[in-house]
Design an enzyme around this catalytic site. Structure first.
Site, PDB file in Angstrom:
ATOM      1  CG  HIS A  60     -22.315  28.411  87.480  1.00 49.11           C
ATOM      2  ND1 HIS A  60     -21.975  29.163  86.388  1.00 49.11           N
ATOM      3  CD2 HIS A  60     -22.920  29.262  88.343  1.00 49.11           C
ATOM      4  CE1 HIS A  60     -22.348  30.423  86.575  1.00 49.11           C
ATOM      5  NE2 HIS A  60     -22.928  30.506  87.761  1.00 49.11           N
ATOM      6  N   GLY A  66     -26.439  18.809  82.975  1.00 49.98           N
ATOM      7  CA  GLY A  66     -26.923  18.154  84.192  1.00 49.98           C
ATOM      8  C   GLY A  66     -25.864  18.114  85.277  1.00 49.98           C
TER       9      GLY A  66
END
Length: 157
Positions: A60, A66
């Site tokens: 997540h 990123g």
């Protein structure tokens, strides 16, 4: 086999985007990886489902902007961790325990996002998954905005 390929491809993305390397902390905090491993191993003794929890936390975090630790930032109700697609994400307490131990040993050196990446690696190995090296050297992001996670898949997808 497909899971292992997906997992390795997932981590390769981080390597391509930054100056990451295996052993990044070998001079500045030589015990960093063993400290994280110890905390994860200890957590696994008390929380049986911690391996998938830590892997999900890492996924997540990396899905939004990123692997930058943005899901870890708690800056009120507009923080990324409160996005609908992040419901049920846990493992924050394990990261905090590792961070506390690392700060006592080598303050200000190991990024929170590297702790999450290392913890996910160790959790997978403890769950009898593959063992692999994790390039480190990520820098923590400073932005956490719930709107950035708008495209995150929810748990039922």
């Amino acid at each position: 086999m497909g899971f292992v390929f997906l997992l390795l491809a997932f981590f390769a993305i981080g390597v391509v985007q930054g100056q990451l390397r295996v052993g990044f902390y070998s001079n500045t905090c030589p015990d960093a990886e063993s400290i994280v491993s110890s905390v994860v191993r200890n957590a696994t003794q008390f929380i049986s489902n911690i391996p998938p929890v830590l892997f999900r936390l890492h996924f997540h975090d990396c899905f939004v902007e990123g692997c930058d630790g943005s899901i870890l930032i708690e800056n009120g109700p507009k923080a990324e961790r409160h996005a609908f697609g992040h419901q049920g994400v846990g493992g924050f307490e394990v990261k905090e325990q590792a961070k506390a131990q690392l700060e006592a040993t080598c303050p200000g050196v190991v990024s929170c996002t590297d702790i999450v990446a290392l913890a996910a690696r160790d959790a997978i190995a403890l769950a009898n998954g593959p063992s692999y090296e994790v390039p480190t050297g990520r820098r923590d992001g400073r932005v956490s905005d719930v709107s950035l996670a708008a495209n995150m898949l929810d748990a039922s997808s």
